[in-house]
Design a protein around this motif. Structure first.
Motif, PDB file in Angstrom:
ATOM      1  N   GLY A  51       1.008  -1.180   0.004  1.00 16.38           N
ATOM      2  CA  GLY A  51       0.014  -0.133  -0.044  1.00 16.38           C
ATOM      3  C   GLY A  51       0.690   1.233  -0.049  1.00 16.38           C
ATOM      4  N   LYS A  52       0.709   2.364   1.130  1.00 14.84           N
ATOM      5  CA  LYS A  52       1.300   3.554   0.946  1.00 14.84           C
ATOM      6  C   LYS A  52       2.613   3.341   1.871  1.00 14.84           C
ATOM      7  CE  LYS A  52      -2.686   5.832   0.243  1.00 14.84           C
ATOM      8  NZ  LYS A  52      -3.891   7.151   0.615  1.00 14.84           N
ATOM      9  N   LEU A  68       5.431   8.147   3.743  1.00 12.63           N
ATOM     10  CA  LEU A  68       5.594   9.507   3.266  1.00 12.63           C
ATOM     11  C   LEU A  68       4.575  10.382   3.825  1.00 12.63           C
ATOM     12  CD1 LEU A  68       6.997   8.856  -0.355  1.00 12.63           C
ATOM     13  CD2 LEU A  68       8.468   9.401   1.590  1.00 12.63           C
ATOM     14  N   GLY A  69       3.190   9.815   3.929  1.00 10.89           N
ATOM     15  CA  GLY A  69       2.198  10.747   4.359  1.00 10.89           C
ATOM     16  C   GLY A  69       1.872  11.978   3.273  1.00 10.89           C
ATOM     17  N   LEU A  70       1.591  13.145   3.634  1.00 10.91           N
ATOM     18  CA  LEU A  70       1.268  14.195   2.652  1.00 10.91           C
ATOM     19  C   LEU A  70       2.397  14.976   2.346  1.00 10.91           C
ATOM     20  CD1 LEU A  70      -1.797  15.803   4.532  1.00 10.91           C
ATOM     21  CD2 LEU A  70      -1.753  14.773   2.404  1.00 10.91           C
ATOM     22  N   GLY A 168      10.465  15.009   5.433  1.00 10.17           N
ATOM     23  CA  GLY A 168       8.998  15.112   5.689  1.00 10.17           C
ATOM     24  C   GLY A 168       8.141  13.793   5.606  1.00 10.17           C
ATOM     25  N   PRO A 169       8.813  12.620   6.152  1.00 13.02           N
ATOM     26  CA  PRO A 169       7.732  11.728   6.259  1.00 13.02           C
ATOM     27  C   PRO A 169       6.669  11.712   7.559  1.00 13.02           C
ATOM     28  CG  PRO A 169       9.915  11.082   7.099  1.00 13.02           C
ATOM     29  CD  PRO A 169       9.983  12.616   6.578  1.00 13.02           C
ATOM     30  N   THR A 170       5.779  11.272   7.500  1.00  9.84           N
ATOM     31  CA  THR A 170       4.674  10.946   8.469  1.00  9.84           C
ATOM     32  C   THR A 170       5.452   9.810   9.457  1.00  9.84           C
ATOM     33  OG1 THR A 170       2.722  11.437   7.242  1.00  9.84           O
ATOM     34  CG2 THR A 170       2.586   9.989   9.009  1.00  9.84           C
TER      35      THR A 170
END
Length: 332
Positions: A51-52, A68-70, A168-170
């Motif tokens: 998935g993500k 990675l998130g947004l 900038g990852p979540t």
């Protein structure tokens, strides 16, 4: 937020450039200093996406999980080795698109996304590549090695010839093998992981248990992995399905069609690097779609514009804190 196809492409890039090599790890920003110290000097054994989420395995039973998130992105620099065998959705080889470009030409759409099926042709020159949903493509990097740190780099992974910077990852965390298995167990099926037929049964069963609107279920990573806002809107339109329909009320045959559509669209996304969701385009329309996202989708980002099928104004609403685009006529 990067959707599933982007994360699979990033994982494949790590597999080509980092696996089987010792990796120097550092945290120029300092926020992942302890984790980087654990990774430093270890050999990367494998890279995979579900998935993500992406998982990088290092020797010594150490895994790195990245979401990675947004706002997250990977930047690659150095000698980037790209698989030359990936074919695009129209059957062409990966490093050529329908504009007839040769292997070394850089093609970007109006949002800066590379229109080739991969981030570039196999090459030995030093280049810089951004890998995120807003891919910026190849940029000459010059001869300085390692490349200078630019901005807030959470983690830098470095071999003798290739560098990957994470910004900038979540999530950027180390996990044990058992923790990785636990994380993956909480995720819904991904067509590119495991048996797609088994994934289909899991997806259908999960949706039919819930009264939640199908528009929310498709974005629930515990129900199905990798679908984001773009694919959600497009898949619902392609199925002519009202986004507010409770999952348990969606006919089973429609759910199975949704799953098979996701299998197909994800494969196209991985092969082309584009979220191409319109079918049967003639060559001129295909070229336009590759050059402009406005010509690539049925309903996404088309609020207030006429539906491409019936002419009804495309609706925009917020559901689950995300924007939903749909046609009130085609998707009754």
């Amino acid at each position: 937020m990067p959707e599933g196809h982007s994360v699979h492409r990033i994982a494949r890039q790590f597999a080509r450039n980092f696996t089987g090599k010792p990796v120097a790890a550092s945290s120029p920003q300092g926020r992942f200093a302890e984790g980087a110290a654990v990774l430093d000097g270890r050999e990367m054994l494998q890279a995979k996406a579900v998935g993500k989420q992406m998982f990088l395995e290092f020797d010594g039973d150490v895994w790195l999980r990245v979401h990675l998130g947004l706002y997250g992105a990977w930047d690659f620099a150095g000698e980037i080795l790209v698989d030359p065998t990936i074919a695009s959705a129209n059957g062409r080889m990966g490093q050529t698109n329908q504009r007839g470009t040769d292997l070394d030409e850089q093609i970007f759409d109006d949002a800066g996304e590379n229109s080739l099926s991969s981030i570039g042709a196999p090459r030995r020159s030093r280049v810089h590549v951004r890998m995120s949903e807003q891919t910026r493509g190849l940029v000459d990097e010059g001869e300085q090695w390692p490349p200078p740190v630019v901005g807030q780099v959470r983690l830098r992974l470095l071999t003798d010839i290739t560098c990957a910077d994470l910004r900038g990852p979540t999530a950027c965390v180390l996990q044990t093998p058992d923790e990785v298995l636990g994380t993956i167990a909480k995720l819904g099926p991904d067509p590119l992981v495991g048996d797609p037929a088994e994934g289909e049964e899991r997806f259908v069963a999960a949706v039919r248990r819930k009264a939640t609107p199908i528009a929310l279920l498709l974005m629930d990573q515990a129900v199905v992995s990798g679908i984001g806002n773009v694919y959600r809107a497009e898949m619902l339109f392609r199925a002519r399905l009202n986004p507010h329909t409770p999952g348990r009320d969606v006919p089973e045959e429609v759910l199975r069609e949704l799953w098979h559509d996701w299998v197909r669209l994800l494969a196209i996304g991985v092969e082309t690097g584009q979220m191409m969701t319109m079918d049967d385009l003639d060559p001129e329309a295909y070229r336009a779609a590759m050059a402009s996202r406005d010509d690539r989708h049925w309903v996404y980002h088309r609020a207030g514009l006429p539906c491409r099928v019936c002419g009804t104004e495309i609706a925009l609403e917020e559901i689950g804190a995300r924007k939903l685009y749909w046609c009130p006529s085609c998707q009754r």
